[in-house]
Design a protein around this motif. Structure first.
Motif, PDB file in Angstrom:
ATOM      1  N   VAL A  89      -4.155  10.853 -34.822  1.00  0.00           N
ATOM      2  CA  VAL A  89      -5.130  12.257 -35.051  1.00  0.00           C
ATOM      3  C   VAL A  89      -6.517  11.628 -35.928  1.00  0.00           C
ATOM      4  O   VAL A  89      -6.338  10.601 -36.803  1.00  0.00           O
ATOM      5  CB  VAL A  89      -4.724  13.342 -35.867  1.00  0.00           C
ATOM      6  CG1 VAL A  89      -4.356  13.205 -37.224  1.00  0.00           C
ATOM      7  CG2 VAL A  89      -5.548  14.544 -35.676  1.00  0.00           C
ATOM      8  N   GLY A  90      -7.515  11.974 -35.514  1.00  0.00           N
ATOM      9  CA  GLY A  90      -9.151  11.767 -36.096  1.00  0.00           C
ATOM     10  C   GLY A  90      -9.598  10.391 -35.845  1.00  0.00           C
ATOM     11  O   GLY A  90      -8.952  10.018 -34.599  1.00  0.00           O
ATOM     12  N   ALA A 128     -18.287  27.187 -31.820  1.00  0.00           N
ATOM     13  CA  ALA A 128     -18.452  25.967 -31.417  1.00  0.00           C
ATOM     14  C   ALA A 128     -17.034  25.361 -31.200  1.00  0.00           C
ATOM     15  O   ALA A 128     -16.230  25.350 -32.266  1.00  0.00           O
ATOM     16  CB  ALA A 128     -19.445  25.197 -32.144  1.00  0.00           C
ATOM     17  N   ALA A 129     -16.817  24.487 -30.233  1.00  0.00           N
ATOM     18  CA  ALA A 129     -15.658  23.567 -30.426  1.00  0.00           C
ATOM     19  C   ALA A 129     -15.632  22.387 -31.011  1.00  0.00           C
ATOM     20  O   ALA A 129     -16.739  22.002 -31.502  1.00  0.00           O
ATOM     21  CB  ALA A 129     -15.295  23.167 -28.912  1.00  0.00           C
ATOM     22  N   ASP A 130     -14.525  22.344 -31.831  1.00  0.00           N
ATOM     23  CA  ASP A 130     -14.581  21.194 -32.749  1.00  0.00           C
ATOM     24  C   ASP A 130     -13.372  20.126 -32.427  1.00  0.00           C
ATOM     25  O   ASP A 130     -12.135  20.695 -32.431  1.00  0.00           O
ATOM     26  CB  ASP A 130     -14.193  21.813 -34.266  1.00  0.00           C
ATOM     27  CG  ASP A 130     -14.543  20.642 -35.468  1.00  0.00           C
ATOM     28  OD1 ASP A 130     -13.804  19.714 -35.102  1.00  0.00           O
ATOM     29  OD2 ASP A 130     -14.908  21.031 -36.594  1.00  0.00           O
ATOM     30  N   GLU A 170     -21.281  22.974 -26.864  1.00  0.00           N
ATOM     31  CA  GLU A 170     -20.156  23.138 -27.759  1.00  0.00           C
ATOM     32  C   GLU A 170     -19.285  24.254 -27.267  1.00  0.00           C
ATOM     33  O   GLU A 170     -18.375  24.553 -27.891  1.00  0.00           O
ATOM     34  CB  GLU A 170     -20.523  23.203 -29.026  1.00  0.00           C
ATOM     35  CG  GLU A 170     -21.373  24.439 -29.657  1.00  0.00           C
ATOM     36  CD  GLU A 170     -22.892  24.286 -29.326  1.00  0.00           C
ATOM     37  OE1 GLU A 170     -23.369  23.575 -28.069  1.00  0.00           O
ATOM     38  OE2 GLU A 170     -23.519  24.912 -29.929  1.00  0.00           O
ATOM     39  N   HIS A 171     -19.868  25.321 -26.474  1.00  0.00           N
ATOM     40  CA  HIS A 171     -19.114  26.420 -26.092  1.00  0.00           C
ATOM     41  C   HIS A 171     -18.429  26.375 -24.651  1.00  0.00           C
ATOM     42  O   HIS A 171     -18.070  27.030 -24.300  1.00  0.00           O
ATOM     43  CB  HIS A 171     -20.207  27.671 -25.905  1.00  0.00           C
ATOM     44  CG  HIS A 171     -20.803  27.920 -27.221  1.00  0.00           C
ATOM     45  ND1 HIS A 171     -20.153  28.620 -28.415  1.00  0.00           N
ATOM     46  CD2 HIS A 171     -22.024  27.758 -27.765  1.00  0.00           C
ATOM     47  CE1 HIS A 171     -20.954  28.416 -29.428  1.00  0.00           C
ATOM     48  NE2 HIS A 171     -22.066  28.179 -28.879  1.00  0.00           N
ATOM     49  N   HIS A 200      -3.314  20.413 -25.022  1.00  0.00           N
ATOM     50  CA  HIS A 200      -3.606  21.085 -25.959  1.00  0.00           C
ATOM     51  C   HIS A 200      -5.122  21.603 -26.067  1.00  0.00           C
ATOM     52  O   HIS A 200      -5.601  22.535 -26.664  1.00  0.00           O
ATOM     53  CB  HIS A 200      -3.238  20.871 -27.355  1.00  0.00           C
ATOM     54  CG  HIS A 200      -3.142  19.492 -27.436  1.00  0.00           C
ATOM     55  ND1 HIS A 200      -2.320  18.676 -26.931  1.00  0.00           N
ATOM     56  CD2 HIS A 200      -3.794  18.667 -28.418  1.00  0.00           C
ATOM     57  CE1 HIS A 200      -2.382  17.316 -27.234  1.00  0.00           C
ATOM     58  NE2 HIS A 200      -3.188  17.239 -28.152  1.00  0.00           N
ATOM     59  N   VAL A 201      -5.838  20.520 -25.584  1.00  0.00           N
ATOM     60  CA  VAL A 201      -7.359  20.521 -25.524  1.00  0.00           C
ATOM     61  C   VAL A 201      -7.946  21.440 -24.405  1.00  0.00           C
ATOM     62  O   VAL A 201      -8.693  22.602 -24.759  1.00  0.00           O
ATOM     63  CB  VAL A 201      -7.992  19.066 -25.546  1.00  0.00           C
ATOM     64  CG1 VAL A 201      -9.627  19.277 -25.358  1.00  0.00           C
ATOM     65  CG2 VAL A 201      -7.643  18.209 -26.715  1.00  0.00           C
ATOM     66  N   ALA A 202      -7.095  21.601 -23.342  1.00  0.00           N
ATOM     67  CA  ALA A 202      -7.421  22.517 -22.326  1.00  0.00           C
ATOM     68  C   ALA A 202      -7.147  23.964 -22.639  1.00  0.00           C
ATOM     69  O   ALA A 202      -8.016  24.704 -22.410  1.00  0.00           O
ATOM     70  CB  ALA A 202      -6.671  22.088 -20.953  1.00  0.00           C
ATOM     71  N   LYS A 203      -6.176  24.013 -23.384  1.00  0.00           N
ATOM     72  CA  LYS A 203      -5.922  25.507 -24.035  1.00  0.00           C
ATOM     73  C   LYS A 203      -7.041  25.991 -24.808  1.00  0.00           C
ATOM     74  O   LYS A 203      -7.225  27.084 -24.803  1.00  0.00           O
ATOM     75  CB  LYS A 203      -4.539  25.474 -24.512  1.00  0.00           C
ATOM     76  CG  LYS A 203      -3.241  25.430 -23.356  1.00  0.00           C
ATOM     77  CD  LYS A 203      -1.927  25.116 -23.889  1.00  0.00           C
ATOM     78  CE  LYS A 203      -1.239  26.055 -24.765  1.00  0.00           C
ATOM     79  NZ  LYS A 203       0.231  25.806 -25.246  1.00  0.00           N
ATOM     80  N   TYR A 204      -7.239  24.766 -25.927  1.00  0.00           N
ATOM     81  CA  TYR A 204      -8.273  25.175 -26.805  1.00  0.00           C
ATOM     82  C   TYR A 204      -9.623  25.459 -26.110  1.00  0.00           C
ATOM     83  O   TYR A 204     -10.338  26.519 -26.657  1.00  0.00           O
ATOM     84  CB  TYR A 204      -8.397  23.877 -27.766  1.00  0.00           C
ATOM     85  CG  TYR A 204      -9.331  23.919 -28.759  1.00  0.00           C
ATOM     86  CD1 TYR A 204      -9.185  25.076 -29.805  1.00  0.00           C
ATOM     87  CD2 TYR A 204     -10.647  22.973 -28.627  1.00  0.00           C
ATOM     88  CE1 TYR A 204     -10.340  25.028 -30.846  1.00  0.00           C
ATOM     89  CE2 TYR A 204     -11.593  23.087 -29.719  1.00  0.00           C
ATOM     90  CZ  TYR A 204     -11.557  24.009 -30.860  1.00  0.00           C
ATOM     91  OH  TYR A 204     -12.193  24.170 -31.798  1.00  0.00           O
TER      92      TYR A 204
END
Ligand code: FAD
Length: 450
Positions: free
Chosen positions: A345-346, A326-328, A285-286, A307-311
């Motif tokens: 989304v979701g 932790a990533a969510d 998660e990290h 946006h996921v890569a940047k997150y």
């Protein structure tokens, strides 16, 4: 051997965020990039594709706005603007920018050489932290004769210099839908072949149906449940044989059949790491692989978006800087920049049910419910769908297809991520007249059924 606090391998959007944040915090950082700083996104994916799509979108919007004459689309001007947006495939300014920030910039292909060590073109470096941000590559489907015919991956498609007369697109996901619509609106005769029984097959089936209708309205020949089997040259044409027995004559075959994490040349065995079944680097998660070794972006196979890569770049840099969190991924927006925009989304309803959630769903025709579609265009359209968890009374999934849906889907993203009660969504005052007003109406309907 030069030692660093951190080495970033791969400078796409994910690597860039991690490197910049570590540099800002005063760490000693080396960055290694084998092609162009900015990665796939900046030169051959998001940036050129969205730049190319915008004029066809604006023209279609003009066609639908009262009192506007059709604007003229000038391909050489658009092509020039696209070229400036992709920096003429030159990253010298980016390399200089990182040097000015204090980074050691190395252009070359890096491979691991044991724990905390890497090698680039014979040069050895070591670091407390090594970050793998090597992205993904286009999947080449097994089609006999594909090597003998003109084939474009996303790279040739997004840097195209001439509009082809005919194109056969393989794959009905975001890339296929966006490129297909762009080419069709530029005058290409497009055939889109999709193996699954619907377009955007990871989304709710209803969305795939609506999108297929929209593409058909653009004159795209959509073939579902179909695969390309073989390709050959014949009298100056490319002929692609499909598994339903038919064949398509085309000028170019464009691959949009998915992407695979890029790990093959990394010498992962030197650090005892094995990629997963899809080639992905399975991080915790990290975004950690092992002590001092991190991975982020497409190479993790999580959700292949910038946006996921940047997150994940923020997750990794925070962990290295002693602020682990932790990533969510519960509310990652998924936008297809077609016209009108498609956004989700979701969870899909099927995914929610697979998780044992007792679902309640609603689908709203926004033109029947709110004013904005009417002030926006003379032939108003749009759909917003919400899925809620009956026991928790929270929204777990949403999708929309309507103008600017990629902007207003973020209301649903916030609601899902923060488990906002449906009551709160129904009671939120949205500006009149905006598409966002649709949420209160849709949430009101959900409340009726909860
Ligand atoms: C046509 C298309 C359109 C897209 N549009 C969107 C969009 O609108 N929005 C969105 O969110 N996503 C979009 N995507 C997805 C997006 O491009 C990716 O999710 C994003 O680029 C991933 O970023 P990354 O940092 O993981 O990797 P990348 O951008 O792939 O960058 C990885 C970098 O690592 C380098 N590298 C690889 N191996 C090595 C090595 N051994 N040594 C040194 N360097 C190495 C590569 O050269 C590359 O520069 C699109 C994709 C495509 C194909």
């Amino acid at each position: 051997m030069e030692h660093y606090d951190a080495i970033v391998i791969g400078m796409g959007p994910g690597g860039e965020v991690a490197a910049s944040r570590l540099l800002d915090a005063g760490l000693r950082v080396a960055i290694v990039e084998r092609e162009l700083i900015g990665g796939e996104c900046a030169y051959w994916a998001c940036i050129p594709s969205k730049t190319l799509l915008r004029p066809t979108e604006a023209r279609a919007e003009a066609d639908r706005a009262a009192g506007l004459a059709r604007p003229v689309l000038d391909w050489p001007m658009l092509r020039d603007y696209r070229d400036s947006m992709i920096r003429h495939l030159d990253d010298a300014a980016q390399a200089e920018g990182y040097r000015k920030q204090g980074a050691t910039v190395i252009k070359g292909a890096a491979r691991l050489a044991g724990t905390g060590r890497i090698e680039v073109d014979g040069q050895h470096l070591s670091a407390d932290h090594v970050i793998l941000a090597t992205g993904s590559t286009s999947v080449r489907p097994p089609i006999d004769g594909l090597d003998q015919v003109p084939v474009w991956t996303n790279r040739e498609a997004t840097t195209l210099t001439d509009i082809p007369g005919r194109a056969l697109l393989i794959g009905g996901s975001a890339v296929g839908v966006e490129l297909g619509q762009f080419l069709a609106r530029m005058g290409t005769r497009v055939t889109l072949v999709q193996r699954a029984d619907r377009l955007l097959d990871r989304e709710d089936p209803r969305l795939g149906e609506i999108v297929a209708d929209r593409l058909a309205a653009d004159g795209i020949d959509v073939r579902l449940n179909t695969q390309a089997r073989a390709a050959r040259r014949e009298s100056g044409d490319t002929v692609v044989q499909l598994d339903d027995g038919s064949s398509v004559r085309t000028d170019v075959v464009i691959l949009g059949a998915g992407r695979r994490p890029r790990t093959t040349d990394l010498a992962l065995d030197t650090v005892g790491v094995q990629p997963g079944g899809r080639g992905e680097l399975a991080v915790d998660e990290h975004c950690k692989l092992t002590d001092g070794l991190w991975a982020l972006g497409d190479v993790t196979g999580k959700a292949l978006f910038t946006h996921v890569a940047k997150y994940q770049g923020r997750i990794v840099s925070d962990a290295i800087l002693g602020r682990p969190r932790a990533a969510d991924y519960t509310a990652v927006p998924r936008v297809v920049f077609a016209e009108p925009e498609i956004a989700a989304v979701g969870l899909t309803t099927a995914q929610a049910r697979e998780r044992g959630i007792d679902t309640v769903s609603t689908e709203l025709d926004v033109a029947e419910s709110i004013a904005r579609p009417w002030t926006y265009e003379t032939d108003p359209r749009g759909t917003l769908a919400l899925t809620a968890d009956r026991s928790q009374r929270t929204v777990v999934g949403a999708w929309a297809i309507a103008p600017q849906a990629g902007e207003w889907i973020h209301t649903a993203a916030l609601a899902i991520r923060h488990q906002l009660p449906v009551e709160a969504l129904a009671d939120t005052i949205a500006q009149f007249p905006t598409f966002t007003e649709a949420y209160a109406t849709a949430a009101g309907r959900l409340l009726r059924d909860l």
